[in-house]
Design an enzyme around this catalytic site. Sequence first.
Site, PDB file in Angstrom:
ATOM      1  N   SER A 129       0.777  -1.283  -0.051  1.00 52.57           N
ATOM      2  CA  SER A 129       0.052  -0.071   0.199  1.00 52.57           C
ATOM      3  C   SER A 129       0.888   1.214  -0.097  1.00 52.57           C
ATOM      4  CB  SER A 129      -0.949  -0.022   1.216  1.00 52.57           C
ATOM      5  OG  SER A 129      -1.586   1.154   1.351  1.00 52.57           O
ATOM      6  N   TYR A 142      -2.766   0.165  10.488  1.00 48.26           N
ATOM      7  CA  TYR A 142      -2.751  -0.536   9.238  1.00 48.26           C
ATOM      8  C   TYR A 142      -1.443  -0.045   8.522  1.00 48.26           C
ATOM      9  CZ  TYR A 142      -4.168  -1.125   4.340  1.00 48.26           C
ATOM     10  OH  TYR A 142      -4.238  -1.753   3.120  1.00 48.26           O
TER      11      TYR A 142
END
Length: 239
Positions: A129, A142
């Site tokens: 990501s 996250y």
Amino acid sequence: MELNGAVVLVTGANRGIGAAFVDQLKARGVGKIYAAARNADTITAEGVVPITLDVTDSAQIADAAHVADDVQLLINNAGISTGTALVAGDEENIRREMDTNFYGPLLMTRAFAPILRANGGGAILNVVSALSWFTTSGVGAYAASKAAAWMLTDSTRLELASQGTHVVGVHMGLVDTDMAKGVPAPKISPAELAAAGLDAIESGAQEVLGDDWATFVKAGLTLDPADRYAQIAAALGAA
């Protein structure tokens, strides 16, 4: 790596990016797809081998490695986001994110590295990501797990080079999936991201910047943190 005729395992293959990988792999003529999910009954794609696999469960990983001992490409896609902050957030959620987003691909890599070696080297693709390179309010857990996944990708690339295993990291901003459903910002399609990742597998590239946001964030990594986050805040404000 030549995908035509290859044997591939995709984690989190029942929806979103994972399902898009399955579709793209079919279009490229792979020989066999092991489609893994925590509940194999949720795998609806035709022509695949469904596998029940929770990537936080070591016993299930061992079972998957036993069944899928012909794999040549491992796609570590399974992931979760709980929207948890690091300082005040629930510790159990933080650990869940690390277990899924970091330890999951790590344990999968450890289990399948000998299989890839035995099958000629092959490749591993990790869906990471752009949040491996920055964070925003409420997503600290996250971002931390994805930063760890980025370094996992770099480290395993070095460690597995001697056996001829090609390791690819895929970074992106927002993808039009359930995880990003409530975020009012531009998103790329899962199909676009999956195609870019598989292009890297076929070309030998080591890293994919899947959209403009990933490119923008990575370009700022050399900046002082204050300047980097000011730049990011300005870009988010203009979005």
